[in-house]
Design a protein around this motif. Structure first.
Motif, PDB file in Angstrom:
ATOM      1  N   ASP A 157       0.847  -1.190   0.000  1.00  0.00           N
ATOM      2  CA  ASP A 157       0.000   0.000   0.000  1.00  0.00           C
ATOM      3  C   ASP A 157       0.886   1.245   0.000  1.00  0.00           C
ATOM      4  OD1 ASP A 157      -1.910  -1.925   0.376  1.00  0.00           O
ATOM      5  OD2 ASP A 157      -2.728  -1.084   2.221  1.00  0.00           O
ATOM      6  N   ARG A 163      -9.169   0.260  -8.483  1.00  0.00           N
ATOM      7  CA  ARG A 163      -9.158   0.225  -7.014  1.00  0.00           C
ATOM      8  C   ARG A 163      -7.838  -0.333  -6.487  1.00  0.00           C
ATOM      9  NH1 ARG A 163     -15.442  -1.840  -6.438  1.00  0.00           N
ATOM     10  NH2 ARG A 163     -16.379   0.260  -6.283  1.00  0.00           N
ATOM     11  N   GLU A 164      -7.281  -1.327  -7.175  1.00  0.00           N
ATOM     12  CA  GLU A 164      -5.977  -1.863  -6.785  1.00  0.00           C
ATOM     13  C   GLU A 164      -4.875  -0.831  -7.005  1.00  0.00           C
ATOM     14  OE1 GLU A 164      -4.243  -5.197  -5.663  1.00  0.00           O
ATOM     15  OE2 GLU A 164      -5.909  -4.336  -4.550  1.00  0.00           O
ATOM     16  N   ARG A 184      -4.886   1.669  -4.269  1.00  0.00           N
ATOM     17  CA  ARG A 184      -4.269   1.152  -3.042  1.00  0.00           C
ATOM     18  C   ARG A 184      -2.755   1.322  -3.071  1.00  0.00           C
ATOM     19  NH1 ARG A 184      -1.460  -3.126  -1.963  1.00  0.00           N
ATOM     20  NH2 ARG A 184      -1.835  -4.091  -4.005  1.00  0.00           N
TER      21      ARG A 184
END
Length: 266
Positions: free
Chosen positions: A120, A147-148, A151
């Motif tokens: 992250d 979304r990944e 992150r």
């Protein structure tokens, strides 16, 4: 595995995959960027990223053009390149040796696997420039993918993604919608004739969790050597009303490009 061809014109070498030029590297002038959309990727980094070395993750490698440029313009930048075609990387290293002192590390994994393995907040910039059979793969344009990426981005981090579309921008609009939902703030950079729907072409999606500095981006675009413009996410949505994000269930690759050297016009 894809067989690469290397077309040489003096110190400029173009890497051709699946009949399409995918990278162009000037071995004598690393600051030279031949492809229009790669110039736009660089423009976005210069306009929006912090000064000094950057932690950059590249999804897609080919000739490693942009990693070389980042090394040249931001010395000391640690860079990760996710390129599943190990044979291609080996051929590029042989034909187009990387500069001394680089911090470019190529991992032989696909984008989804590689991004999933990153910590992250570990990247200041994520550049998505992946191709398969001359098209941008479906899985790097979905809501789940963005979304990944969100992150992995550090606070204030920047997503830059190469898009390709026909006049009407229907495919790009769905990709933009997904990036906007996942990250919050999105803009698109491209040649005026592509943004205006006059021909098939490449676009650069800019995404961030914080507001995109449109003033700096437009100022850089206005000073670009090529006639370059900037659209907001709302501008793109008006071109393709009702566009919804691609998901893993309905993802599509970018439209098939015209033959090399030809343009698809409205």
């Amino acid at each position: 595995m894809t067989t690469a061809e290397f077309e040489r014109d003096g110190s400029l070498v173009t890497v051709v995959l699946d009949g399409q030029g995918q990278s162009a590297v000037d071995l004598d002038e690393p600051a030279r960027l031949e492809f229009e959309y790669v110039q736009h990727l660089a423009l976005c980094i210069d306009a929006l990223a912090a000064d000094g070395p950057l932690r950059v993750t590249h999804v897609g490698g080919a000739g490693l053009t942009l990693p070389r440029w980042v090394h040249h313009t931001r010395p000391g930048s640690p860079q990760i390149v996710l390129e599943p075609d190990a044979a291609l990387t080996e051929a590029v290293r042989r034909e187009l040796p990387l500069p001394r002192g680089h911090r470019i590390r190529v991992r032989p994994v696909d984008g989804a696997t590689g991004i999933a393995g990153l910590r992250d907040g570990s990247a200041d910039v994520v550049v998505v420039d992946a191709f398969a059979q001359g098209r941008i793969p479906a899985d790097v344009g979905t809501l789940e993918w963005f979304r990944e990426v969100a992150r992995v981005l550090a606070p204030g981090g920047l997503l830059l993604a190469n898009l390709a579309d026909e006049p009407g921008m229907r495919h790009a609009a769905r990709v933009v919608a997904g990036a906007r939902e996942a990250l919050g703030h999105v803009a698109v950079v491209g040649l005026h004739e592509v943004l205006k729907g006059r021909r098939f072409g490449n676009l650069v999606l800019v995404g961030s969790a914080g507001a995109v500095d449109l003033y700096s981006l437009r100022r850089a675009a206005a000073s670009a050597a090529l006639p370059t413009g900037v659209l907001t996410a709302d501008d793109v949505a008006r071109k393709a009303p009702g566009a919804r994000p691609f998901t893993a269930a309905d993802a599509e690759p970018s439209p098939e490009p015209p033959a090399r050297g030809a343009w698809r016009r409205r």
